[in-house]
Design an enzyme around this catalytic site. Structure first.
Site, mmCIF file in Angstrom:
data_model
loop_
_atom_site.group_PDB
_atom_site.id
_atom_site.type_symbol
_atom_site.label_atom_id
_atom_site.label_comp_id
_atom_site.label_asym_id
_atom_site.label_seq_id
_atom_site.Cartn_x
_atom_site.Cartn_y
_atom_site.Cartn_z
ATOM 1 N N TYR A 123 0.849 -1.185 0.000
ATOM 2 C CA TYR A 123 0.000 0.000 0.000
ATOM 3 C C TYR A 123 0.883 1.233 0.000
ATOM 4 O O TYR A 123 2.007 1.195 -0.453
ATOM 5 C CB TYR A 123 -1.013 -0.058 1.164
ATOM 6 C CG TYR A 123 -2.170 0.838 0.851
ATOM 7 C CD1 TYR A 123 -2.909 0.636 -0.314
ATOM 8 C CD2 TYR A 123 -2.489 1.919 1.650
ATOM 9 C CE1 TYR A 123 -3.927 1.487 -0.673
ATOM 10 C CE2 TYR A 123 -3.513 2.780 1.300
ATOM 11 C CZ TYR A 123 -4.224 2.559 0.139
ATOM 12 O OH TYR A 123 -5.225 3.410 -0.223
ATOM 13 N N ARG A 176 -7.960 10.642 -9.024
ATOM 14 C CA ARG A 176 -7.180 11.350 -8.000
ATOM 15 C C ARG A 176 -6.461 10.303 -7.140
ATOM 16 O O ARG A 176 -6.816 10.073 -6.000
ATOM 17 C CB ARG A 176 -8.133 12.209 -7.139
ATOM 18 C CG ARG A 176 -7.437 13.217 -6.250
ATOM 19 C CD ARG A 176 -8.339 13.616 -5.106
ATOM 20 N NE ARG A 176 -8.728 12.474 -4.297
ATOM 21 C CZ ARG A 176 -8.026 12.008 -3.274
ATOM 22 N NH1 ARG A 176 -6.904 12.576 -2.921
ATOM 23 N NH2 ARG A 176 -8.461 10.966 -2.592
ATOM 24 N N LYS A 194 -6.027 -2.186 -1.635
ATOM 25 C CA LYS A 194 -7.007 -2.022 -0.549
ATOM 26 C C LYS A 194 -7.638 -3.355 -0.172
ATOM 27 O O LYS A 194 -7.848 -3.660 0.988
ATOM 28 C CB LYS A 194 -8.128 -1.063 -0.993
ATOM 29 C CG LYS A 194 -7.749 0.397 -0.827
ATOM 30 C CD LYS A 194 -8.274 0.953 0.486
ATOM 31 C CE LYS A 194 -7.347 1.966 1.073
ATOM 32 N NZ LYS A 194 -7.828 3.327 1.129
ATOM 33 N N GLU A 266 -13.117 4.817 -4.050
ATOM 34 C CA GLU A 266 -11.712 5.051 -3.721
ATOM 35 C C GLU A 266 -11.069 5.982 -4.739
ATOM 36 O O GLU A 266 -11.122 5.726 -5.945
ATOM 37 C CB GLU A 266 -10.996 3.687 -3.741
ATOM 38 C CG GLU A 266 -9.684 3.664 -3.060
ATOM 39 C CD GLU A 266 -9.770 3.913 -1.568
ATOM 40 O OE1 GLU A 266 -8.942 4.708 -1.097
ATOM 41 O OE2 GLU A 266 -10.624 3.349 -0.880
ATOM 42 N N ASP A 267 -10.457 7.069 -4.262
ATOM 43 C CA ASP A 267 -9.663 7.955 -5.120
ATOM 44 C C ASP A 267 -10.428 8.512 -6.325
ATOM 45 O O ASP A 267 -9.913 8.562 -7.448
ATOM 46 C CB ASP A 267 -8.368 7.250 -5.562
ATOM 47 C CG ASP A 267 -7.397 7.116 -4.387
ATOM 48 O OD1 ASP A 267 -7.718 7.613 -3.302
ATOM 49 O OD2 ASP A 267 -6.323 6.519 -4.547
ATOM 50 N N ASP A 290 -11.779 7.903 1.414
ATOM 51 C CA ASP A 290 -11.055 9.182 1.464
ATOM 52 C C ASP A 290 -11.806 10.201 2.315
ATOM 53 O O ASP A 290 -11.195 11.033 2.982
ATOM 54 C CB ASP A 290 -10.858 9.730 0.046
ATOM 55 C CG ASP A 290 -10.212 8.690 -0.851
ATOM 56 O OD1 ASP A 290 -9.070 8.310 -0.557
ATOM 57 O OD2 ASP A 290 -10.857 8.231 -1.809
ATOM 58 N N ASN A 475 -3.215 5.920 9.458
ATOM 59 C CA ASN A 475 -3.413 5.177 8.224
ATOM 60 C C ASN A 475 -4.836 4.629 8.200
ATOM 61 O O ASN A 475 -5.280 4.005 9.157
ATOM 62 C CB ASN A 475 -2.400 4.014 8.196
ATOM 63 C CG ASN A 475 -2.339 3.335 6.856
ATOM 64 O OD1 ASN A 475 -3.359 3.170 6.181
ATOM 65 N ND2 ASN A 475 -1.152 2.923 6.451
#
Length: 575
Positions: A123, A176, A194, A266-267, A290, A475
């Site tokens: 990760y 992103r 993930k 995610e992202d 996020d 984290n």
């Protein structure tokens, strides 16, 4: 057949494949009993040299393996030895991905037993570099790619995935990725990484995890001109075209996997992330790591830090650098928790929290030009352009960086924090390490060792004036695996903010006195499965309490139940 076999050098060719010209159509026949060579090529069942003598006889493996039989522990020792010999982190990442494709249980055993060492490999930060180079290192497809070409056929595409009982989907559109920007289809490294953590840290079975990348194009010119780019070569689709594809995806997921499949966004870029979360949280079990995962892990760190600093949450003042998904998500969860504690409306408690974006402090005179998710944070105050002036004026007790701007916490900023706080809480959360707002060393040195510090990426311990400080890592991997497990064991059908607070409280409660003495506000990762079970139990309890759980009756001991549901990577014996 005779003439046929002669034509092919005397080798039988029952399907006529070798005799076919390149233009002729042949059928890709196959068979499906896991024994012999097939068994060794199946990552779910392969044990390599750990097959016993008896298994080698029963499964036609004689001669396909060297004669030695070794244990899983020996295999683990050998691979860790090899990994430590690699100088380049990306080589370690590739070796781990190869192992995952070759021997699944060994991969997870390695990850669980060496979590602190291997987490930065599978990760952040290494996964960021892997995504940047994904086109070059791409070997075998992991997960599903759904592009604009699949519009109208997404349900069929989901049916192509071999596993039918999916419990968690992690999906990205690659716009992103960490602090690295638009990486298009190469963002697949993130869902894959993930989900590896969902299994290793949260115990969710690998077969019930599905990584998905939605490819709507990329605005990254470098990738569009990159010879080895693996995605659509076009600018990103937006507006209705984008919304329609995502809607078809969400409808198909529910149709194929049912009401209780967890979809983790995610992202995604800010505008889409907030939009998708608010749109689907009423109809689907959705979670944005996020926005919500980051918020939950940071709230846990702050709650734990208060044991070192003193005072209730409501007595503290927060200043954020960065007002995107992470910043506003954390701010909102802190405001919610304060409002719960002091029984005040959240509109009131938001006033304890200030945000700075690229144009300066977010204040009410800027309201007209602000994006909708920033508006609740526009308080009455004169405009302030620079972070250091905002720190000096607002005098926060907690400084949070979620800007993606490396080294934004300058010496002047941190010294200002130290000038009016006995123990300033400084959280530099941006990933990867190069984007961190300051280093652990800077935070401790510039505050004469008084800072309570945590970061998003890992930093080594720091020695200052004879004392060793161990920086905590805020984290998300502390939260999302246990959070997902909690939703699954309760059979939750929706995510509620109270569940995020329940996860934060469970995490903060696992920080021991011994951890506090080292200045840690998070427990060590070596204990992560126990931490995840406790988080899962707390989240599940909240789901039952809110009437959002469908697995009835409720188990008597949720922690034990969570532990009993966890996947174990120890080899099974085959008959």
């Amino acid at each position: 057949m005779e003439g046929n076999s002669n034509a092919c050098g005397g080798v039988r060719d029952p399907y006529g494949e070798d005799c076919a010209t390149e233009e002729q159509l042949v059928t890709p026949w196959t068979f499906s009993v896991a024994s012999g060579y097939t068994l060794l090529r199946d990552p779910r069942h392969n044990k390599g040299l750990a097959f016993t003598e008896k298994e080698r006889d029963a499964h036609y493996l004689r001669g396909l393996l060297p004669p030695v039989c070794i244990t899983q522990e020996r295999q683990e020792k050998k691979i860790m030895h090899n990994l430590r010999n690699y100088q380049v982190p990306l080589q370690r990442y590739m070796a781990m991905m190869d192992l995952q494709e070759r021997n699944q249980r060994l991969f997870y055993k390695l990850l669980i037993d060496n979590v602190e060492e291997l987490l930065p490999v599978v990760y952040t930060p290494t996964v960021g570099e892997a995504c940047q180079k994904y086109g070059c290192i791409y070997r075998r497809p992991q997960g599903l790619y759904i592009s604009l070409k699949e519009k109208g056929k997404i349900l069929e595409v989901l049916k192509n995935w071999p596993e039918k009982n999916i419990q968690v989907i992690v999906v990205t559109d690659g716009e992103r990725i960490l602090g690295l920007g638009d990486l298009g289809t190469q963002g697949m490294g993130i869902p894959v990484g993930k989900l590896a953590l969902y299994t290793a840290l949260g115990g969710i079975r690998p077969s019930s995890c599905l990584p998905i990348t939605i490819d709507v194009g990329t605005n990254n010119e470098t990738l569009l001109n990159e010879e080895f780019y693996i995605g659509l070569r076009q600018k990103r689709a937006t507006g209705k075209e984008y919304a329609d594809l995502l809607h078809e995806f969400m409808i198909s997921v529910k149709q194929n996997y049912g009401e209780r499949v967890l979809v983790q966004f995610e992202d995604f870029a800010n505008h889409n992330a907030f939009e998708l979360l608010s749109k689907y949280s009423k109809t689907h079990l959705v979670f944005n790591d996020d926005i919500q995962g980051t918020a939950s892990v940071v709230l846990a760190g702050v709650v734990a830090a208060l044991k070192l600093v003193g005072g209730a949450l409501a007595e503290h003042t927060f200043l954020f650098l960065g007002a995107g998904e992470a910043g506003t998500g954390i701010a909102e969860l802190i405001a919610l928790e304060i409002s719960k504690q002091i029984k005040a409306p959240v509109e009131e408690t938001r006033k304890k929290i200030w945000l700075v974006d690229s144009k300066g402090l977010i204040v009410s005179s800027r309201k007209e030009s602000l994006q909708h998710f920033k508006k609740p944070w526009a308080h009455e105050h004169e405009p302030i352009k620079h972070l250091v002036d905002a720190v000096k004026t607002i005098k926060p007790t907690v400084l949070v960086g979620s800007s993606g701007v490396g080294r934004a916490f300058t010496k002047e900023v941190i010294e200002a924090m130290a000038s009016f706080n006995e123990k300033p809480i400084i959280l530099a959360l941006s990933n990867p390490t190069s984007q961190s707002e300051c280093t652990a060393e800077e935070a401790y040195t510039w505050t004469q060792g008084r800072a309570i510090f945590a970061s998003g990426s890992p930093f080594d311990p720091v020695e200052y004036e004879g004392k060793t400080f161990v920086p905590g890592q805020a984290n998300n991997a502390y939260i999302f695996p246990g959070f997902g497990l909690g939703l699954i064991i309760a059979g939750a059908i929706r995510v509620h903010d109270d569940m995020l607070i329940a996860a934060s409280e469970a995490l903060a409660n696992q920080v021991s006195e011994e951890n506090f003495e080292k200045g840690l506000i998070y427990p060590p990762f070596s204990n992560i499965r126990k931490i995840s079970a406790n988080i899962a139990a707390n989240v599940a309890a909240k789901a039952y309490e809110l009437g959002l759980a469908s697995h009835l009756p409720r188990p008597a001991n949720l922690v034990k139940y969570a532990e009993s549901c966890m996947y174990s990577p120890v080899y099974r014996t085959y008959r």
